[in-house]
Design an enzyme around this catalytic site. Structure first.
Site, PDB file in Angstrom:
ATOM      1  CE  LYS A 152      -8.194  -1.635  -6.370  1.00 11.53           C
ATOM      2  NZ  LYS A 152      -6.555  -1.324  -6.554  1.00 11.53           N
ATOM      3  CE  LYS A 154      -1.021   0.047 -10.207  1.00  9.22           C
ATOM      4  NZ  LYS A 154      -0.573  -0.737  -9.349  1.00  9.22           N
TER       5      LYS A 154
HETATM    6  O1  164 Z   1      -2.637  -4.988  -9.543  1.00  6.80           O
HETATM    7  C1  164 Z   1      -3.591  -5.463  -9.836  1.00  6.80           C
HETATM    8  O2  164 Z   1      -3.902  -6.645  -9.385  1.00  6.80           O
HETATM    9  C2  164 Z   1      -4.496  -4.785 -10.967  1.00  6.80           C
HETATM   10  C3  164 Z   1      -4.252  -3.283 -11.159  1.00  6.80           C
HETATM   11  C4  164 Z   1      -4.639  -2.518 -10.061  1.00  6.80           C
HETATM   12  O3  164 Z   1      -5.262  -2.896  -9.058  1.00  6.80           O
HETATM   13  C5  164 Z   1      -4.920  -1.048 -10.134  1.00  6.80           C
HETATM   14  C6  164 Z   1      -4.316  -0.563 -11.374  1.00  6.80           C
HETATM   15  C7  164 Z   1      -4.337   0.999 -11.255  1.00  6.80           C
HETATM   16  C8  164 Z   1      -4.828   1.617 -10.333  1.00  6.80           C
HETATM   17  C9  164 Z   1      -5.371   0.979  -9.121  1.00  6.80           C
HETATM   18  O4  164 Z   1      -6.635   1.469  -9.075  1.00  6.80           O
HETATM   19  C10 164 Z   1      -4.974  -0.284  -8.812  1.00  6.80           C
HETATM   20  C11 164 Z   1      -3.820  -0.371  -7.827  1.00  6.80           C
HETATM   21  O5  164 Z   1      -4.092   0.193  -6.969  1.00  6.80           O
HETATM   22  O6  164 Z   1      -2.995  -1.340  -7.779  1.00  6.80           O
HETATM   23 MG    MG Z   2      -2.661  -0.765  -5.842  1.00  3.25          MG
END
Ligand code: 164
Ligand code: MG
Length: 324
Positions: free
Chosen positions: A140, A251
């Site tokens: 991040k 997602k």
């Molecule tokens: O995508 C991944 O590697 C893990 C999931 C992930 O990073 C996330 C899941 C849900 C919300 C966010 O904080 C974050 C994202 O932004 O992708």
């Molecule tokens: Mg993301």
């Protein structure tokens, strides 16, 4: 007819998740169960309201107003303002119709990406995950000041072994200038032949800045993946119509109807990377089934383990139904 009931759940992240959106310490969601004759199907409603889905409370209200017996027509007419409910109910419907939920995520021929902690903690955590077999990591950014993060990044990309991939996720938190600086650094590091490979920068700018992200994507060699910009089917279609042909982070748990998502991906042949919303085994196995079907470029799936307090999800799920 098919009986329907549901159980809300709350699970605590261990450790809490730090992103540009803030600190996320508990995951609230709903497990739904459909029973018909001797068949049982499970689904999960795992909203992320700050990605534009319904809230958990709105999803609970939606479940409460449903009749105890649901039909295919009810499930396939859930409004688009409830994408997490569309996913949960349709997954349960698919599950009951393939006779009972697989309680373990399907073995998928895709690698997993592991989420590194924000900040300098990433430098001391990737090694144990690499030993566990991970070769794609996500880190991040947009959490700490950019100068600090760039210094950590330069160190991290140098120490990562050859062939390991690094994804940077800004959650839309960079300014236009910061996004340029990140992409400039990434391009230079890749040109200099660093150890690790930078796979992409995820959602560098806010959702409203698609045009700027398209310009950045055209100008820099480092790939850009949209995430918050394409959180649901309406947004996916809109960005595709506006010409986005870069990476789409999907997602499934908050995208909406799985059957409509399947149709979109198969027709548009997009470059998709599938990502978790930190759902439980119920939602995860439904999402991974879609990832296995629709990941045409075989990108690692963002479902690397996030540590929950409950160690055994199977036991946790069984206790959930005994609790009430
Ligand atoms: O995508 C991944 O590697 C893990 C999931 C992930 O990073 C996330 C899941 C849900 C919300 C966010 O904080 C974050 C994202 O932004 O992708
Ligand atoms: Mg993301």
């Amino acid at each position: 007819m098919t009986q329907f009931n549901f159980r809300p759940y709350r699970r605590r992240f261990q450790p809490p998740l730090q992103t540009n959106h803030g600190v996320w310490d508990v995951r609230d969601g709903i497990i739904i169960r459909l029973t018909s004759d001797s068949n049982v199907g499970y689904g999960e409603i795992a909203p992320i309201s700050w990605f534009g889905s319904e809230t958990v409370e709105q999803a609970l209200d939606f479940c409460r107003q449903l009749p105890k017996e649901v039909s295919e027509e009810i499930i396939f007419s859930i409004p688009d303002r409830f994408p997490a409910c569309q996913f949960g109910f349709e997954s349960a419907w698919e599950d009951i119709n393939c006779r009972g939920v697989q309680m373990y995520a399907p073995i998928i021929p895709l690698a997993y990406s592991a989420l590194l902690p924000a900040g300098k903690a990433a430098l001391s955590t990737w090694q144990s995950l690499a030993k566990d077999g991970y070769s794609t990591f996500k880190w991040k950014i947009g959490v700490d000041p950019i100068a600090e993060e760039l210094a950590i990044f330069h160190h991290l990309i140098e120490v990562l072994p050859e062939g390991v991939k690094l994804r940077l996720d800004a959650n839309g938190g960079l300014s236009y200038e910061e996004a340029n600086l990140w992409l400039y650094n990434c391009d230079n590091i890749m040109a200099a032949g660093a150890g690790g490979e930078i796979e992409y920068i995820e959602q560098p700018l806010a959702v409203k800045n698609l045009t700027e992200m398209q310009e950045l994507s055209d100008y820099y060699a480092t790939a850009i993946a949209l995430d918050e910009s394409v959180a649901n089917l309406t947004q996916l279609e809109a960005c595709y119509q506006r010409g986005w042909r870069g990476i789409f982070t999907i997602k499934p748990s908050i995208a909406g109807s799985p059957s409509r998502l399947r149709k979109f991906c198969q027709e548009r042949k997009i470059d998709a990377v599938f990502s978790s919303v930190f759902e439980t085994i119920v939602g995860r196995q439904a999402a991974l089934k879609l990832a296995a079907e629709l990941s045409i470029n075989r990108r690692a799936v963002g479902f690397g383990v996030h540590h929950w307090l409950e160690e055994n999800e199977q036991t946790w799920l069984e206790q959930l139904w005994q609790a009430c």
